[in-house]
Design an enzyme around this catalytic site. Structure first.
Site, PDB file in Angstrom:
ATOM      1  N   CYS A 195     -15.302 -14.920 -13.233  1.00  0.00           N
ATOM      2  CA  CYS A 195     -14.594 -13.740 -12.739  1.00  0.00           C
ATOM      3  C   CYS A 195     -15.603 -12.862 -12.017  1.00  0.00           C
ATOM      4  O   CYS A 195     -16.631 -12.505 -12.596  1.00  0.00           O
ATOM      5  CB  CYS A 195     -13.928 -12.976 -13.885  1.00  0.00           C
ATOM      6  SG  CYS A 195     -13.126 -11.473 -13.301  1.00  0.00           S
TER       7      CYS A 195
ATOM      8  N   ASN B 283     -13.353 -21.406 -16.311  1.00  0.00           N
ATOM      9  CA  ASN B 283     -12.330 -21.691 -17.316  1.00  0.00           C
ATOM     10  C   ASN B 283     -12.657 -23.016 -17.998  1.00  0.00           C
ATOM     11  O   ASN B 283     -13.453 -23.809 -17.501  1.00  0.00           O
ATOM     12  CB  ASN B 283     -10.963 -21.848 -16.634  1.00  0.00           C
ATOM     13  CG  ASN B 283     -10.443 -20.547 -16.101  1.00  0.00           C
ATOM     14  OD1 ASN B 283     -10.860 -20.119 -15.046  1.00  0.00           O
ATOM     15  ND2 ASN B 283      -9.574 -19.911 -16.845  1.00  0.00           N
TER      16      ASN B 283
HETATM   17  P1  HMG Z   1      -8.351  -0.203  -3.378  1.00  0.00           P
HETATM   18  O1  HMG Z   1      -9.584  -0.228  -2.560  1.00  0.00           O
HETATM   19  O2  HMG Z   1      -8.215   0.886  -4.395  1.00  0.00           O
HETATM   20  O3  HMG Z   1      -7.028  -0.311  -2.530  1.00  0.00           O
HETATM   21  O4  HMG Z   1      -8.254  -1.601  -4.133  1.00  0.00           O
HETATM   22  P2  HMG Z   1      -6.412   0.516  -1.361  1.00  0.00           P
HETATM   23  O5  HMG Z   1      -4.947   0.515  -1.615  1.00  0.00           O
HETATM   24  O6  HMG Z   1      -7.140   1.809  -1.184  1.00  0.00           O
HETATM   25  O7  HMG Z   1      -6.725  -0.433  -0.101  1.00  0.00           O
HETATM   26  C1  HMG Z   1      -8.025  -0.638   0.357  1.00  0.00           C
HETATM   27  C2  HMG Z   1      -7.999  -1.716   1.451  1.00  0.00           C
HETATM   28  O8  HMG Z   1      -7.565  -2.964   0.882  1.00  0.00           O
HETATM   29  C3  HMG Z   1      -7.012  -1.382   2.578  1.00  0.00           C
HETATM   30  O9  HMG Z   1      -7.532  -1.968   3.758  1.00  0.00           O
HETATM   31  C4  HMG Z   1      -5.791  -2.180   2.176  1.00  0.00           C
HETATM   32  O10 HMG Z   1      -4.985  -2.527   3.293  1.00  0.00           O
HETATM   33  C5  HMG Z   1      -6.405  -3.418   1.570  1.00  0.00           C
HETATM   34  P3  HMG Z   1      -8.284  -1.050   4.866  1.00  0.00           P
HETATM   35  O11 HMG Z   1      -7.284  -0.022   5.241  1.00  0.00           O
HETATM   36  O12 HMG Z   1      -9.502  -0.487   4.147  1.00  0.00           O
HETATM   37  O13 HMG Z   1      -8.632  -2.035   5.918  1.00  0.00           O
HETATM   38  N1  HMG Z   1      -5.511  -4.061   0.590  1.00  0.00           N
HETATM   39  C6  HMG Z   1      -5.116  -5.337   0.664  1.00  0.00           C
HETATM   40  N2  HMG Z   1      -5.401  -6.312   1.553  1.00  0.00           N
HETATM   41  C7  HMG Z   1      -4.806  -7.517   1.343  1.00  0.00           C
HETATM   42  N3  HMG Z   1      -3.988  -7.765   0.295  1.00  0.00           N
HETATM   43  C8  HMG Z   1      -3.697  -6.820  -0.598  1.00  0.00           C
HETATM   44  C9  HMG Z   1      -4.277  -5.537  -0.425  1.00  0.00           C
HETATM   45  N4  HMG Z   1      -4.195  -4.395  -1.115  1.00  0.00           N
HETATM   46  C10 HMG Z   1      -4.956  -3.481  -0.489  1.00  0.00           C
HETATM   47  N5  HMG Z   1      -2.884  -7.085  -1.621  1.00  0.00           N
HETATM   48  C11 HMG Z   1      -6.914  -3.375  -5.033  1.00  0.00           C
HETATM   49  C12 HMG Z   1      -7.192  -1.878  -5.012  1.00  0.00           C
HETATM   50  C13 HMG Z   1      -5.966  -3.641  -6.191  1.00  0.00           C
HETATM   51  C14 HMG Z   1      -6.294  -3.816  -3.736  1.00  0.00           C
HETATM   52  C15 HMG Z   1      -8.272  -4.114  -5.241  1.00  0.00           C
HETATM   53  O14 HMG Z   1      -8.879  -3.581  -6.350  1.00  0.00           O
HETATM   54  C16 HMG Z   1      -8.120  -5.590  -5.407  1.00  0.00           C
HETATM   55  O15 HMG Z   1      -7.764  -6.316  -4.481  1.00  0.00           O
HETATM   56  N6  HMG Z   1      -8.388  -6.099  -6.625  1.00  0.00           N
HETATM   57  C17 HMG Z   1      -8.274  -7.517  -6.915  1.00  0.00           C
HETATM   58  C18 HMG Z   1      -9.423  -7.983  -7.705  1.00  0.00           C
HETATM   59  C19 HMG Z   1      -9.275  -9.437  -8.087  1.00  0.00           C
HETATM   60  O16 HMG Z   1      -8.625 -10.237  -7.420  1.00  0.00           O
HETATM   61  N7  HMG Z   1      -9.920  -9.825  -9.216  1.00  0.00           N
HETATM   62  C20 HMG Z   1      -9.925 -11.142  -9.707  1.00  0.00           C
HETATM   63  C21 HMG Z   1      -8.617 -11.549 -10.345  1.00  0.00           C
HETATM   64  S1  HMG Z   1      -8.345 -11.045 -12.015  1.00  0.00           S
HETATM   65  C22 HMG Z   1      -9.072 -12.248 -12.959  1.00  0.00           C
HETATM   66  O17 HMG Z   1      -9.791 -13.046 -12.432  1.00  0.00           O
HETATM   67  C23 HMG Z   1      -8.736 -12.353 -14.405  1.00  0.00           C
HETATM   68  C24 HMG Z   1      -7.776 -13.503 -14.712  1.00  0.00           C
HETATM   69  O18 HMG Z   1      -8.280 -14.735 -14.250  1.00  0.00           O
HETATM   70  C25 HMG Z   1      -7.541 -13.575 -16.213  1.00  0.00           C
HETATM   71  C26 HMG Z   1      -8.800 -13.657 -17.060  1.00  0.00           C
HETATM   72  O19 HMG Z   1      -9.702 -14.463 -16.770  1.00  0.00           O
HETATM   73  O20 HMG Z   1      -8.853 -12.909 -18.036  1.00  0.00           O
HETATM   74  C27 HMG Z   1      -6.426 -13.273 -14.056  1.00  0.00           C
HETATM   75 MG    MG Z   2      -9.760 -16.090 -15.480  1.00  0.00          MG
END
Ligand code: HMG
Ligand code: MG
Length: 307
Positions: A238, A247
């Site tokens: 992650c 995983n």
């Molecule tokens: P933010 O910076 O607070 O968001 O991020 P924002 O709303 O201010 O947007 C910032 C920029 O991101 C903007 O672009 C948006 O358009 C863009 P700009 O105007 O600067 O050019 N944006 C997007 N672009 C594409 N697709 C989108 C999107 N949303 C905003 N959906 C946000 C907040 C939630 C977007 C960010 O924090 C984020 O993307 N987080 C995802 C992190 C992630 O993917 N982590 C890994 C997955 S979780 C995991 O691995 C755990 C899991 O496997 C389970 C486990 O292992 O326990 C599931």
């Molecule tokens: Mg995971």
């Protein structure tokens, strides 16, 4: 589900690849197509998150557009917000997954929000997704410990699981994101969550950082959980959990389940070849003991025949 069956959610193309050097679209597509041919019935194919936060998952739209879909297989994608949902709908996935951690510090790092604010925001997102006919899976991360704030109470996770389930998630995947859990802790957690939502709605997502994933799965099979997330060749980790390894390798899980007569519908030999394919493309070692054993046998056989 029949007691002698298990359901595997293959997360290598998302959870795996999000923590590896970025791959080109054609390789991601070929990888998913090869996974589809092994008999896997659920493949998490990518995520629609900010490419600034997770560049490896940029181009998930092209990937989802180009894969060949087996009609009986679910191809899902991870989404954090409406922007992600819009992209997921545009490529006609039938299922999305939302994700939240059990702790505030992790949610701040992963979603740029507190738990409370993420939950408020997900309530309407889940409603919108289900209104559009999508199934929604809910992930809870850090269920057995958080890299930023330490221990996590089973009651915290079980309350969160109930909230997500009541909001419309059909299944809750409990993620040991940093892989620190042991069998007793995993059982205590599953028992607590089972008091709040049906056991059949629980999935388990173990990272294998401390090598405990199979022991934890055995312990939780005994409590009636039959859905497990895993990642071919043990890819990934992650990006927001430093030190978390991949995983549980899917090959090890399939071998382990087959060994006790539990059917997964997956062709193990074919799966091993897919793990080998992706490791070669990533130029990394295979984390699956089963794959390494079977691959070294194949190589030995080839050498014997060549002599
Ligand atoms: P933010 O910076 O607070 O968001 O991020 P924002 O709303 O201010 O947007 C910032 C920029 O991101 C903007 O672009 C948006 O358009 C863009 P700009 O105007 O600067 O050019 N944006 C997007 N672009 C594409 N697709 C989108 C999107 N949303 C905003 N959906 C946000 C907040 C939630 C977007 C960010 O924090 C984020 O993307 N987080 C995802 C992190 C992630 O993917 N982590 C890994 C997955 S979780 C995991 O691995 C755990 C899991 O496997 C389970 C486990 O292992 O326990 C599931
Ligand atoms: Mg995971």
């Amino acid at each position: 589900m029949n007691k002698q069956q298990a359901h595997i959610v293959e997360v290598g193309a998302r959870d795996g690849l999000q923590n590896e050097p970025p791959l080109d679209i054609a390789t991601r597509v070929a990888f998913i197509n090869k996974l589809s041919a092994t008999g896997l019935r659920h493949i998490e194919a990518g995520s629609f998150v900010s490419p600034k936060w997770v560049p490896q998952m940029a181009d998930s739209t092209a990937v989802l557009q180009q894969i060949e879909r087996v009609p009986t297989t679910t191809y899902s994608a991870l989404i954090p917000n409406q922007q992600g949902l819009t992209q997921a709908l545009a490529v006609k996935v039938t299922e999305v997954a939302i994700f939240i951690a059990a702790t505030d510090p992790f949610n701040q790092k992963n979603l740029n929000q507190t738990t409370e604010s993420a939950l408020r925001h997900y309530e309407s997102l889940i409603q919108t997704a289900t209104d559009q006919g999508l199934a929604v899976r809910g992930y809870i991360s850090c269920v057995l410990g958080c890299p930023y704030s330490g221990s996590v109470l089973p009651e915290t996770v079980s309350q969160l699981a109930k909230q997500l389930y009541d909001m419309g998630c059909y299944q809750i995947s409990l993620g040991d994101t940093i892989g620190i859990g042991t069998a007793v802790a995993a059982q205590t957690l599953v028992a607590a969550v089972s008091r709040q939502i049906p056991t059949s709605a629980i999935a388990l997502h173990f990272h294998n950082t401390y090598g405990q994933a199979l022991a934890n799965i055995q312990a939780c099979l005994e409590l009636g959980v039959h859905t497990f997330d895993s990642s071919v060749a043990g890819l990934g980790g992650c990006p927001f959990a430093p030190g978390a390894s991949g995983n549980l390798p899917t090959e090890d899980l399939v071998y382990f389940l087959q060994g006790q007569g539990i059917d997964t519908g997956i062709d193990l030999n074919q799966l091993v070849q897919v793990g080998d394919f992706i490791c070669r493309h990533l130029n990394r070692g295979n984390q699956s003991n089963v794959a390494n054993a079977l691959l070294s046998q194949t190589n030995t056989d080839r050498n014997c025949h060549a002599q």
